[in-house]
Design a protein around this motif. Structure first.
Motif, PDB file in Angstrom:
ATOM      1  N   GLU A  14     -16.452 -10.781  -7.476  1.00 31.13           N
ATOM      2  CA  GLU A  14     -15.624 -10.568  -8.651  1.00 31.13           C
ATOM      3  C   GLU A  14     -15.608  -9.078  -8.982  1.00 31.13           C
ATOM      4  N   VAL A  15     -14.697  -8.699  -9.867  1.00 35.85           N
ATOM      5  CA  VAL A  15     -14.530  -7.286 -10.187  1.00 35.85           C
ATOM      6  C   VAL A  15     -15.829  -6.698 -10.738  1.00 35.85           C
ATOM      7  N   ASP A  16     -16.288  -5.604 -10.125  1.00 35.77           N
ATOM      8  CA  ASP A  16     -17.486  -4.914 -10.596  1.00 35.77           C
ATOM      9  C   ASP A  16     -17.253  -4.345 -11.991  1.00 35.77           C
ATOM     10  N   GLU A  17     -18.317  -4.251 -12.734  1.00 32.88           N
ATOM     11  CA  GLU A  17     -18.211  -3.767 -14.115  1.00 32.88           C
ATOM     12  C   GLU A  17     -17.618  -2.363 -14.187  1.00 32.88           C
ATOM     13  N   ASP A  18     -17.942  -1.535 -13.208  1.00 28.86           N
ATOM     14  CA  ASP A  18     -17.497  -0.137 -13.238  1.00 28.86           C
ATOM     15  C   ASP A  18     -16.268   0.117 -12.359  1.00 28.86           C
ATOM     16  N   ALA A  19     -15.648  -0.945 -11.859  1.00 27.30           N
ATOM     17  CA  ALA A  19     -14.539  -0.770 -10.912  1.00 27.30           C
ATOM     18  C   ALA A  19     -13.376  -0.015 -11.537  1.00 27.30           C
ATOM     19  N   PHE A  20     -13.018  -0.360 -12.752  1.00 22.84           N
ATOM     20  CA  PHE A  20     -11.880   0.295 -13.395  1.00 22.84           C
ATOM     21  C   PHE A  20     -12.115   1.803 -13.513  1.00 22.84           C
ATOM     22  N   ASP A  21     -13.325   2.176 -13.907  1.00 26.96           N
ATOM     23  CA  ASP A  21     -13.636   3.599 -14.045  1.00 26.96           C
ATOM     24  C   ASP A  21     -13.586   4.309 -12.705  1.00 26.96           C
ATOM     25  N   LEU A  22     -14.029   3.649 -11.652  1.00 30.91           N
ATOM     26  CA  LEU A  22     -13.990   4.250 -10.317  1.00 30.91           C
ATOM     27  C   LEU A  22     -12.549   4.495  -9.876  1.00 30.91           C
ATOM     28  N   PHE A  23     -11.706   3.495 -10.009  1.00 28.72           N
ATOM     29  CA  PHE A  23     -10.331   3.607  -9.535  1.00 28.72           C
ATOM     30  C   PHE A  23      -9.502   4.597 -10.348  1.00 28.72           C
ATOM     31  N   THR A  24      -9.899   4.842 -11.580  1.00 27.53           N
ATOM     32  CA  THR A  24      -9.102   5.689 -12.471  1.00 27.53           C
ATOM     33  C   THR A  24      -9.823   6.988 -12.824  1.00 27.53           C
ATOM     34  N   ARG A  25     -10.776   7.411 -12.007  1.00 26.99           N
ATOM     35  CA  ARG A  25     -11.607   8.572 -12.368  1.00 26.99           C
ATOM     36  C   ARG A  25     -10.838   9.882 -12.404  1.00 26.99           C
ATOM     37  N   GLY A  26      -9.653   9.949 -11.781  1.00 29.57           N
ATOM     38  CA  GLY A  26      -8.770  11.081 -11.992  1.00 29.57           C
ATOM     39  C   GLY A  26      -8.831  12.191 -10.970  1.00 29.57           C
ATOM     40  N   ASP A  27      -9.769  12.141 -10.018  1.00 28.20           N
ATOM     41  CA  ASP A  27      -9.874  13.216  -9.031  1.00 28.20           C
ATOM     42  C   ASP A  27      -9.665  12.710  -7.608  1.00 28.20           C
ATOM     43  N   LEU A  28      -8.976  11.575  -7.484  1.00 31.24           N
ATOM     44  CA  LEU A  28      -8.811  10.940  -6.170  1.00 31.24           C
ATOM     45  C   LEU A  28      -7.381  11.025  -5.646  1.00 31.24           C
ATOM     46  N   GLY A  29      -6.532  11.805  -6.280  1.00 32.42           N
ATOM     47  CA  GLY A  29      -5.133  11.822  -5.874  1.00 32.42           C
ATOM     48  C   GLY A  29      -4.488  10.482  -6.191  1.00 32.42           C
ATOM     49  N   GLU A  30      -3.605  10.049  -5.295  1.00 28.34           N
ATOM     50  CA  GLU A  30      -2.991   8.727  -5.457  1.00 28.34           C
ATOM     51  C   GLU A  30      -3.998   7.647  -5.056  1.00 28.34           C
ATOM     52  N   VAL A  31      -4.027   6.554  -5.804  1.00 26.13           N
ATOM     53  CA  VAL A  31      -4.989   5.477  -5.542  1.00 26.13           C
ATOM     54  C   VAL A  31      -4.236   4.167  -5.343  1.00 26.13           C
ATOM     55  N   ILE A  32      -4.507   3.507  -4.221  1.00 25.12           N
ATOM     56  CA  ILE A  32      -4.012   2.160  -3.948  1.00 25.12           C
ATOM     57  C   ILE A  32      -5.205   1.215  -3.991  1.00 25.12           C
ATOM     58  N   VAL A  33      -5.031   0.081  -4.639  1.00 24.87           N
ATOM     59  CA  VAL A  33      -6.063  -0.958  -4.642  1.00 24.87           C
ATOM     60  C   VAL A  33      -5.405  -2.268  -4.217  1.00 24.87           C
ATOM     61  N   THR A  34      -5.899  -2.849  -3.124  1.00 28.30           N
ATOM     62  CA  THR A  34      -5.424  -4.151  -2.670  1.00 28.30           C
ATOM     63  C   THR A  34      -6.345  -5.232  -3.214  1.00 28.30           C
ATOM     64  N   VAL A  35      -5.746  -6.210  -3.908  1.00 30.06           N
ATOM     65  CA  VAL A  35      -6.508  -7.322  -4.477  1.00 30.06           C
ATOM     66  C   VAL A  35      -5.814  -8.633  -4.132  1.00 30.06           C
ATOM     67  N   ALA A  36      -6.565  -9.710  -4.198  1.00 26.52           N
ATOM     68  CA  ALA A  36      -5.975 -11.049  -4.187  1.00 26.52           C
ATOM     69  C   ALA A  36      -5.692 -11.402  -5.640  1.00 26.52           C
ATOM     70  N   GLY A  44      -2.917  -8.609  -1.309  1.00 28.39           N
ATOM     71  CA  GLY A  44      -3.252  -8.763   0.101  1.00 28.39           C
ATOM     72  C   GLY A  44      -4.496  -9.596   0.277  1.00 28.39           C
ATOM     73  N   HIS A  45      -4.703 -10.103   1.498  1.00 27.02           N
ATOM     74  CA  HIS A  45      -5.851 -10.979   1.774  1.00 27.02           C
ATOM     75  C   HIS A  45      -5.962 -12.009   0.660  1.00 27.02           C
ATOM     76  N   SER A  46      -4.877 -12.742   0.479  1.00 28.01           N
ATOM     77  CA  SER A  46      -4.725 -13.597  -0.694  1.00 28.01           C
ATOM     78  C   SER A  46      -4.186 -14.961  -0.320  1.00 28.01           C
ATOM     79  N   ALA A  47      -4.666 -15.982  -1.039  1.00 29.92           N
ATOM     80  CA  ALA A  47      -4.136 -17.339  -0.916  1.00 29.92           C
ATOM     81  C   ALA A  47      -3.397 -17.734  -2.187  1.00 29.92           C
ATOM     82  N   ALA A  48      -2.917 -16.755  -2.937  1.00 32.24           N
ATOM     83  CA  ALA A  48      -2.259 -17.023  -4.212  1.00 32.24           C
ATOM     84  C   ALA A  48      -0.984 -17.824  -4.031  1.00 32.24           C
ATOM     85  N   THR A  49      -0.633 -18.542  -5.060  1.00 29.69           N
ATOM     86  CA  THR A  49       0.644 -19.244  -5.078  1.00 29.69           C
ATOM     87  C   THR A  49       1.752 -18.259  -5.448  1.00 29.69           C
TER      88      THR A  49
END
Length: 382
Positions: A149-171, A193-198
């Protein structure tokens, strides 16, 4: 430093123009015209002798190259080797892609991307986190022990601001809709991606900011008459982008032709999903301790499970043109302009136009072999 690229068959992102000269000044495209249009004194001159000069390729899914896997070498040097492995095949913008791993590894990968951008590693404009918030059923070669499941600090990691463009693939079925919405509001490019979603679950994700689909049809249920699923949702939605691996292994060429006809023009982007073998002499590598072999361009485990690709972008363009019957200019747009638009970078890359970054590829008209590339005006012969 100024350069003149003369006698080019120029594809500017929209059309082909014969006998063109492109002037590069301080890493930017300055002027374009016929040979007589541009003053040549004080310039370094490259005569392309009629070769095609096009926008450099933009690959949004690159797990490795040049003998390096990003998961294994999370460093500036490792990223530079990946760029070198792909640049010889025309890729001038890469999104190094981290396959599902621990949160510590994700943080280390982010630190490496930040350092690479700050130090000016050519071609690195961001990062793609493929996982770990994926479906166990559709994980492919992603290690099940790291799916979570989503890590507690995942949002902060993905949006930290010094990574240029950020893509996140989720189911989409494995993360809260609010997570997708909040990431999107911060400018993160969220893909399914890597998803069994309806179909309905994907529709909900699209309504809150989902922008793309990672390697459409791979690692997701097939489109069925009463269950369109992830693939059907990707084809049906006119506003999102779909990544396509055109190597003849991940997708039958007939299926790829159907995808190109079904999706609105401008919404299919070629990706490689490349592994360490691209641009490397050794055609095997390790992932999670398993040996993966590349044979005849196909990367797989010993049991035959596909594990990324041995595809480069020039080959992807060639196969799209010759096997899918896509006009060459459109195939080039699928490898440059459309992914640039997905990344919201189409105001600086994806076209050959004054004021744009001088990210360019030159290749033979007959053999489609890359001879030269330029990244922000710095040229390299291949």
């Amino acid at each position: 430093m100024a350069n003149l690229l003369k006698n080019a068959t120029l594809f500017d992102g929209e059309r082909f123009l014969n006998n063109q000269t492109v002037e590069i000044v301080d890493g930017k495209i300055s002027r374009i015209g016929d040979i007589a249009d541009v003053e040549q004194s004080g310039h370094e001159i490259v005569d392309l002798s009629g070769q095609i000069l096009a926008p450099g390729f933009v690959d949004v899914q690159v797990n490795g190259g040049g003998g390096v896997m990003f998961n294994d070498q999370r460093s500036v040097d490792g990223l530079a080797e990946i760029v070198r492995g792909h640049r010889q095949f025309g890729s001038t913008t890469l999104m190094p892609t981290l396959i599902t791993d621990s949160f510590e590894v994700m943080r280390e990968a982010a630190d490496a991307i930040s350092a690479a951008i700050k130090s000016g590693v050519p071609g690195v404009r961001g990062v793609h986190f493929e996982g770990p918030y994926l479906s166990l059923k559709r994980r492919g070669v992603h290690a099940p022990e790291f799916l979570r499941e989503v890590d507690e600090d995942a949002f902060d990691l993905f949006t930290r601001g010094d990574l240029g463009e950020v893509i996140v693939t989720v189911a989409p079925e494995c993360v809260p809709s609010a997570f997708i919405a909040d990431l999107s509001k911060k400018g993160v490019h969220v893909c399914a991606g890597h998803s069994a979603a309806t179909y309905e679950q994907v529709g909900e994700a699209l309504s809150v900011g989902l922008r793309g689909f990672t390697h459409l049809f791979n690692a997701m249920p097939p489109l069925a008459n009463r269950a369109p699923s992830v693939a059907g949702a990707g084809l049906d939605d006119p506003n999102s982008w779909c990544g396509l691996i055109v190597d003849g292994y991940h997708l039958h060429f007939a299926s790829a032709r159907i995808v190109v006809r079904a999706k609105p023009q401008g919404k299919i982007m070629l990706v490689t999903d490349a592994m360490a073998t691209v641009g490397a002499k050794e055609k095997h590598f390790n992932l999670y301790g398993d040996t993966i072999q590349a044979v005849d361009g196909r990367c797989a485990l010993d049991d035959g499970t596909l594990a990324g690709s041995d595809l480069d972008m020039m080959r992807a363009v060639e196969l799209t043109h010759k096997q899918l019957g896509v006009e060459l200019g459109e195939a080039l747009r699928m490898a440059s302009l459309y992914p640039a638009q997905f990344l919201r970078l189409d105001d600086r890359i994806g076209r050959v136009s004054p004021g744009f970054d001088a990210d360019l590829v030159a290749f033979g008209q007959d053999d489609m072999k890359v001879t030269r590339t330029w990244i922000k005006g710095e040229g390299e012969t291949h």
